[in-house]
Motif scaffolding. Sequence first.
Motif, short mmCIF file in Angstrom:
data_model
loop_
_atom_site.label_atom_id
_atom_site.label_comp_id
_atom_site.label_asym_id
_atom_site.label_seq_id
_atom_site.Cartn_x
_atom_site.Cartn_y
_atom_site.Cartn_z
N VAL B 495 0.86 -1.18 0.00
CA VAL B 495 0.00 0.00 0.00
C VAL B 495 0.90 1.24 0.00
O VAL B 495 1.96 1.24 0.63
CB VAL B 495 -0.92 0.04 1.24
N VAL B 496 0.47 2.24 -0.75
CA VAL B 496 1.22 3.49 -0.80
C VAL B 496 0.32 4.62 -0.33
O VAL B 496 -0.77 4.81 -0.86
CB VAL B 496 1.72 3.78 -2.24
N PHE B 497 0.79 5.34 0.68
CA PHE B 497 0.10 6.54 1.15
C PHE B 497 0.87 7.75 0.62
O PHE B 497 2.00 8.00 1.06
CB PHE B 497 0.11 6.63 2.68
N PRO B 498 0.29 8.53 -0.30
CA PRO B 498 1.00 9.72 -0.77
C PRO B 498 0.87 10.85 0.24
O PRO B 498 -0.25 11.19 0.65
CB PRO B 498 0.28 10.05 -2.08
N GLU B 499 1.98 11.40 0.65
CA GLU B 499 1.91 12.43 1.68
C GLU B 499 1.95 13.83 1.08
O GLU B 499 2.60 14.07 0.06
CB GLU B 499 3.06 12.28 2.69
N ALA B 500 1.25 14.73 1.75
CA ALA B 500 1.35 16.15 1.42
C ALA B 500 2.69 16.65 1.93
O ALA B 500 3.15 16.22 2.98
CB ALA B 500 0.21 16.92 2.08
#
Lengths: 258, 763, 220
Positions: B495-500
């Motif tokens: 899973v990839v969480f794109p961060e601000a």
Amino acid sequence: MASAFLLDMTRCIGCEACVLACKAGNQLPVDTQYIELIEHTSGTFPDLTGGFQNHRCYHCADATCVAVCPTGALFKEDGLTRLDRDACSGCGYCVQSCPYEVPVMSDGRSSKCDGCAANVGAGGSPWCVTTCPAKALEFGVRDAILAKAKERVAAIKDRYPKAQIYGETQAGGLGLILVLPDDPETLDIPADPPDAPAVVDLWKHVVQPVSMGATVLAAAGAGVLGIIARRNHMAELREVEETEKAGVSSGDPDTEDV
Amino acid sequence: MARVKLDITRRQFLATGLAGTALLGTGMGPGRSNLAMRYPDPPWFATGEVVTTYNYCDMCPWRCGIAVQSVDGKVIKIDGNILDPKSRGKLCGRGQAGVSFMNDPDRLQSPMIRTGERGEGKFREVTWEEALDYTAEKILAIKDTYGPEALAIFGHTTGDFWFTDYFAQAWGTPNAAKPSSSLCLSPRDEASKLTFGFPVGGHEPMDWDEMECITLIGSHIGEDSRNTVMQDFVEARARGAQVIVVDPRFSSAAAKADYWLPIKPGTDTALLLAWANVLITENRFDRAYLDEWATGLDELTAHVREFTPEWAAPITDLSAEQIRATARVMSDRSPRAVIMPGRHVVWYGNDTQRMRAEFLVNSLLGVYGRHGGMYFNKSPFLEAYPHPPFAVTGSSGGCSAEPGEESDVLPLGPTGKARADGAREAFLRGPTAMQELIDPMITDDPYRIAGLVVYGVNLLNSIPIPNRTIEALKKLDFVLAVDVLPQEHVAWADVVFPEATYLERYDELSPIAHKTPYIQMREPAVPPMYDTMPGWMMARELGLRVGLDAFFKWETIEEYLDTRLRSVGSNLEKMHDDGGVIIQEGKPYLEDFVADGETPFHTASGKIQLASEDLAGAGFDAIPVYEPTEEPPEGYYRLLYGRVPVHTFAKTQNTPALSAVYPENELWINEDEATALGYVTGDRVWLENDNGDRSGPIAVKATQRIRKDAVFMAHGFGQNAEGLTNANGRGASDTKLMSRYKLDPISGGGGMRVNFVRLVEGG
Amino acid sequence: MTVSDTNGDQQILRYRTRQRVVHAVMASSFLILLVTGLALVWGPLAFLAAGGWSRYLHRIAAVAFMSVPFLYLILDRAGAKEVLVDSFKYDRDDVAWFRHMYRYVLGRTAEMPPQGRLNAGQKLHHSAVIVFSAVIVVTGLILWWLKSGLTPTQLAWTAMIHDLSMVALTLLLVGHVFFTYVYTAWSSMATGYVSKDDMEMEHSKWVEELEHDGAEGSSS
């Protein structure tokens, strides 16, 4: 009043903050930079000296780029060399002629430091000066900058016996006063940059205006004269026709008399 | 012709804003001015209302306070916050490129779940709801099967608090680690704790303003462009401070040095012992200071007797005169003469002892607590947001962490397991060692680690032996990558969480242990781009899904931050109006402690431990000895690595503005060696280590600026990540050439200067 | 060959289609070079050069301009030879023509010495165009390909000579347009035909020659 940068190369530590502050503040295209740091080394291991050439516009008083610029896109203001890119035709003469090899072509036009004209004009400082962590850069009235540079040189003579100012006299006096630890050649900076070619004066101040004037005059003269001359010629033609009508028919079967 | 005509309102704004009181509010005069109209393309600050927000920079771990200026919802310019004691209105090149980092078109834009094999990089974009639910389900399954300790959490960058510190402790895993500990600072801070009773701290407490002699061992200020350090170093030097640089390479700092000692790599401890010898035998040390504040002087005196400069000269490849002369230069200026505690000190596996040797010389010079020496830093007072007791006490350390108390007993997780990195067995002490958690992922020894959260660590370009890391990634049940960019390891995530980015989010307050303790804030300049989310929100959303509701009571981050700030009489709005920092009073000098009848040294004896009883008790040398380091085999060079000013770690190589200035690294090799090998500057070569691993191609930089027995390159290049347009395949990777590291048996640091390479043709 | 127009005036073929094509190429490339060149050196027109595209147009037009002699040779070998030979050959009448040139300038052809296919002024015009074109081509090629090898002084000289050649050619153009207008010669390049009346006034020797050739041709 002439402004100038002070760039103390004994303070500059080569961090390139100026390069990126300039890019960001002036919103330069990603592949364009007005400042470039070039490492220089003298001697052989382990007896070395070295430093950076902080390569950027020297803002010459007698700026060759301004002299050769055919459109006036490059011009002097407040002792600095400004560039109005909207007036630049992209001829590249400045790129070719600058004794310091500063201007480059970017997006078809000349590109170089303009001393943050907009920013300074609005009461700020050049972006590179604002951010320089080493405080190697300052900006102000040229006379004061020059005096400060002299103080600096005096203060560092112990550490750098050959410390010197660069830019007081070169090219008519630069708008970028360097405090150097050693002779300018050690940083690949020409001790005495060549003046703008004399012919450029002739070209810009005599040949171009005269040519332009002559061409305009010739065109105008030709216009006036043309109307007179054509009238004369038409009269001649009518004469010939009348002569032909009055005289014997040409006998040409294709000719139809009116 | 474009000429400027001034508009008074605008002028006042610029005078305060750009030149900078950094006290800008948000409403700033008319949107357009004469300035705008006089320019065909008006400068950005004349095109609309300039809004300033405060932040701490995330382009390196140093945390400069910054003022971010935006116009019409677009971030344009970042400057140093002039009220911030670290940046003082200045900023380095990387900080200036923060906008470019944020606007990198290669950014991760949506949460994703893997569809292909691990490593293939095939994902489908999903909603946050699905990504979070799926992740919660996976990690709960791990917890149910193996216990919460089976989830490892790796974190880096200035947002690592939420996952590596907060979530990890609430969840209950002692296997949270940061590369800034065991792959950077651990040996230094353990040595400091053993010697002085406290770690050096993230901001090295050098009392620069009055310093008269600075010694750098490997620190390459200028190339390592930490803003404050550059400011202080240059200023001290301009004031006349003497500079001694010990480095196998003629660095930018060495070029500024009064004394450059081109030491043979790996022999620094011999030099330090010889310096101690000169100081003691010539009676050039601060006896009164040591009598009052130290123990073990007699042992140290006896210990260093044999380590004369003549003894050290052939070892270090320096002359005895050089060694003696520099020791005298230091002692003539003591206590205003400091050997700067380095930062990335994991070199040869004996690094805690080398750092101890450094601190012993500093102690002989009497620097701690003295004007012009080193001050005692202090953390600012700031209460935590109330939360239930953590399930496990954190031990990830890191350069940004509060100094934790070293305990004899390792903290245990909820199912009774201590950290799996071999602490107390393979090494004595210190924070969790990231590189030591890789083997357990493969071998299940001492227990199975089944899940991994990677927050902002460039996993395959930071931890040595990347092939081993890939093996571990294959074996894990679940991998979550939280990142801004599609780094190399992201292809291995489930899973990839794109961060601000830091410019798009609120974040935890940043307390800085300093001469004047202070607190920094992070507020968004613009809302998150794409479908990205701030780290705190991810941690909270995940926490709420895995039963950690009690730790995330707050509804909004503003509420969380306001509550914490209330403990120091402020709130978000007030802190913004005050210029983005809250500065408290420090207690920097010995006299401050004497006045209070306290000792600043927190060792068991309350004194500086010149001879360490802790180490002696654990079977180590109480006082450092020099141990030779393995030599490069014939035809190989020692691989040294370091910084270039415009890049940080393996993080910024893809940032368009920075890549444009320095797109790929170069291989520094001694010019004579290069000539003998038939190479000139600009030739492209590959590097091969003695294990047969290759990386490249890399451009040769044939230079006199480096010794003949070592080569040098900037760290962080040679990445293989297809999604990184500017970084992919550029230059060579030092990490990929590290087929080994040497574990520091005291601190758990992974020494990485023990790899040897040669130049070869073709990949 | 002669034809008559609708008014019954006799028309003579002065320029064949191929010659007119060559002229058109030269004229259009010249005008493009003039405008794009001016844009490079003259502020008020610099906006045309914005982004540098005009420099590419300048080069494209330069190639067209340089191709003119070759084009002429390929399309009309005899014509090319003729113009080259005629333009540098002056006779007694030509010299006399120059003496009375002011009259011709004023539109009066009466009392002008008889002229061949090219009058003396046209010969001078042609030869000047050929010389200045050669100079401008050489300097232009230097500025195009060898600029980076020039010193600033050499660059300035080269650019000045290039510019001066263009000034000369432009002045010649003014004269060219002037005479075209005064002597209503547009048709010579538009259709190729001119009025026989005009020719008898301005190029009487050529008309005679034509008639002589025509007679010879028909007799043979």
